[in-house]
Write an enzyme that holds these catalytic residues in place. Structure first.
Site, PDB file in Angstrom:
ATOM      1  N   GLU A  92      -1.970   7.983  -3.844  1.00  0.00           N
ATOM      2  CA  GLU A  92      -2.312   7.607  -5.225  1.00  0.00           C
ATOM      3  C   GLU A  92      -3.771   7.935  -5.532  1.00  0.00           C
ATOM      4  O   GLU A  92      -4.602   7.954  -4.611  1.00  0.00           O
ATOM      5  CB  GLU A  92      -2.026   6.108  -5.455  1.00  0.00           C
ATOM      6  CG  GLU A  92      -2.892   5.177  -4.633  1.00  0.00           C
ATOM      7  CD  GLU A  92      -2.512   3.708  -4.828  1.00  0.00           C
ATOM      8  OE1 GLU A  92      -1.329   3.358  -4.696  1.00  0.00           O
ATOM      9  OE2 GLU A  92      -3.427   2.916  -5.100  1.00  0.00           O
ATOM     10  N   HIS A 120      -0.989   0.418  -9.544  1.00  0.00           N
ATOM     11  CA  HIS A 120      -1.753  -0.435  -8.613  1.00  0.00           C
ATOM     12  C   HIS A 120      -2.493  -1.548  -9.376  1.00  0.00           C
ATOM     13  O   HIS A 120      -3.725  -1.618  -9.356  1.00  0.00           O
ATOM     14  CB  HIS A 120      -2.745   0.419  -7.803  1.00  0.00           C
ATOM     15  CG  HIS A 120      -3.191  -0.252  -6.528  1.00  0.00           C
ATOM     16  ND1 HIS A 120      -3.505   0.443  -5.381  1.00  0.00           N
ATOM     17  CD2 HIS A 120      -3.395  -1.565  -6.230  1.00  0.00           C
ATOM     18  CE1 HIS A 120      -3.888  -0.398  -4.428  1.00  0.00           C
ATOM     19  NE2 HIS A 120      -3.833  -1.629  -4.921  1.00  0.00           N
ATOM     20  N   ARG A 157       0.856  -1.180   0.000  1.00  0.00           N
ATOM     21  CA  ARG A 157       0.000   0.000   0.000  1.00  0.00           C
ATOM     22  C   ARG A 157       0.894   1.233   0.000  1.00  0.00           C
ATOM     23  O   ARG A 157       2.003   1.203   0.556  1.00  0.00           O
ATOM     24  CB  ARG A 157      -0.863   0.063   1.273  1.00  0.00           C
ATOM     25  CG  ARG A 157      -2.147  -0.750   1.224  1.00  0.00           C
ATOM     26  CD  ARG A 157      -3.175  -0.126   0.261  1.00  0.00           C
ATOM     27  NE  ARG A 157      -4.404  -0.865   0.216  1.00  0.00           N
ATOM     28  CZ  ARG A 157      -4.691  -1.892  -0.598  1.00  0.00           C
ATOM     29  NH1 ARG A 157      -3.797  -2.324  -1.453  1.00  0.00           N
ATOM     30  NH2 ARG A 157      -5.866  -2.482  -0.559  1.00  0.00           N
TER      31      ARG A 157
HETATM   32  C1  DGY Z   1      -6.168  -5.401  -2.890  1.00  0.00           C
HETATM   33  O1  DGY Z   1      -6.926  -6.329  -3.135  1.00  0.00           O
HETATM   34  O2  DGY Z   1      -6.016  -4.948  -1.754  1.00  0.00           O
HETATM   35  C2  DGY Z   1      -5.438  -4.815  -4.046  1.00  0.00           C
HETATM   36  O3  DGY Z   1      -4.543  -3.839  -3.640  1.00  0.00           O
HETATM   37  C3  DGY Z   1      -6.412  -4.296  -5.074  1.00  0.00           C
HETATM   38  O4  DGY Z   1      -6.966  -3.118  -4.638  1.00  0.00           O
END
Ligand code: DGY
Length: 328
Positions: free
Chosen positions: A269, A287, A240
């Site tokens: 982001e 992402h 993240r």
């Molecule tokens: C998640 O599943 O957490 C991925 O980052 C997709 O958003």
């Protein structure tokens, strides 16, 4: 009988909407408009369920404006967009989408590691600019992947998938750091050795981050941690934004204090720190670690199954705050 009302907060597969419409009165957002918090609250005010994607913040303020809400189903394994305590306090169930994306995301983590270590995008840009005129002994010479030391911070299911790829596929020595140590069985399956964070940063040739975001994991990697890494090391973040201090990373990359980075997630982001856009030794992706069509379909199906299971039978598939079920 009237159907429960739900809001699908972002664009989704048409078949997901069709399935949801069999069970619910659905308000959708196929134009994929990014609603403000106030707009989201207004649209959720008369809904019992929300299909969210990780970009909608569900907190105490929003919940206070949505008294009918019973469940928010995230089409993501990460759920740092949910204030789970506030949801539990209001009796709102939170669900996420684990497992179905594990191997796909592990594939991507490994691909990003390879692209970063072997300077794939940097060299492609050079070629596209027409600058390639001759072979050279050190042209885009990168860092070895096979046989090197892979350090994984965050050894959940995705971390374990990456460890297996590294150890079994590329003969890497895998070291990991995690809040809790894996069982001896799992460590053996992943051929991974538990070490402290500082030791990992000092020893790893490639540091890969797969830790969930929380206040405690904010800036897991900042200037002090970057200073511990080898000057030849790479850093990969598929976890993240906010796990890495992007400004400190950009500076370390510019000053070549580490060799390179591969980033799929960013602080704030979809904005990207401007300095990351100008340093050459970083691979940037928007992402997309879980983005294959079959995996995204499976994630959408699981989010829909959670809504259908809970709102029609009181039985969600992957609840995050099961205390809500006990008190329902
Ligand atoms: C998640 O599943 O957490 C991925 O980052 C997709 O958003």
């Amino acid at each position: 009988m009237t159907k429960p009302k739900i809001l699908v907060a972002r664009a989704v597969f048409p078949e997901t909407l069709a399935l949801l419409s069999e069970h619910f009165e659905v308000e959708s957002n196929q134009d994929d408009v990014l609603w403000s918090k106030a707009e989201l609250a207004r649209r959720l005010a008369d809904k019992q369920g929300a299909f969210t994607t990780g970009s909608e913040r569900i907190d105490a303020e929003l919940l206070a404006a949505c008294p009918q809400l019973k469940i928010c189903a995230n089409m993501a394994v990460g759920y740092n967009n949910f204030d789970v305590d506030a949801m539990t306090a209001r009796g709102v169930l939170a669900t996420n989408a684990p497992d179905v994306l594990t191997e796909t995301t592990a594939d991507f983590g490994f691909a990003l590691l390879m692209a970063t270590a072997r300077r794939m995008t940097e060299s492609e840009h050079y070629l596209r600019r027409g600058e390639w005129t001759q072979w050279r002994y050190d042209l885009f010479a990168g860092t070895e992947v096979h046989g090197s030391t892979l350090g994984i911070i965050g050894m959940g299911r995705i971390g374990q998938g990456i460890a297996r790829r590294g150890a079994l596929g590329f003969g890497m020595k895998v070291i990991y750091h995690n809040r809790s140590r894996l069982s001896p069985d799992l460590e053996a399956q992943c051929q991974a050795q538990y070490v402290g964070k500082e030791e990992l940063l000092r020893r790893a040739d490639h540091v890969l981050l797969v830790v969930p975001y929380s206040a405690a994991s904010h800036h897991t990697i900042g200037a002090p941690e970057l200073a511990l890494m080898k000057p030849t090391a790479t850093l990969i973040n598929i976890a993240r934004g906010g796990i890495v201090d992007d400004a400190a990373l950009a500076q370390a990359l510019r000053e070549r204090r580490i060799a390179a980075a591969g980033l799929d997630v960013f602080e704030g982001e979809p904005s990207v720190h401007p300095d990351l856009l100008t340093v050459p030794n970083v691979v940037l992706t928007p992402h997309i670690a879980s983005a294959t069509l079959s995996t995204r379909r499976a994630m959408a199906q699981l989010a829909a199954d959670n809504l259908i299971g809970y709102l029609t039978q009181g039985q969600p598939v992957t609840p995050l705050n099961p205390a809500v079920l006990a008190s329902a």
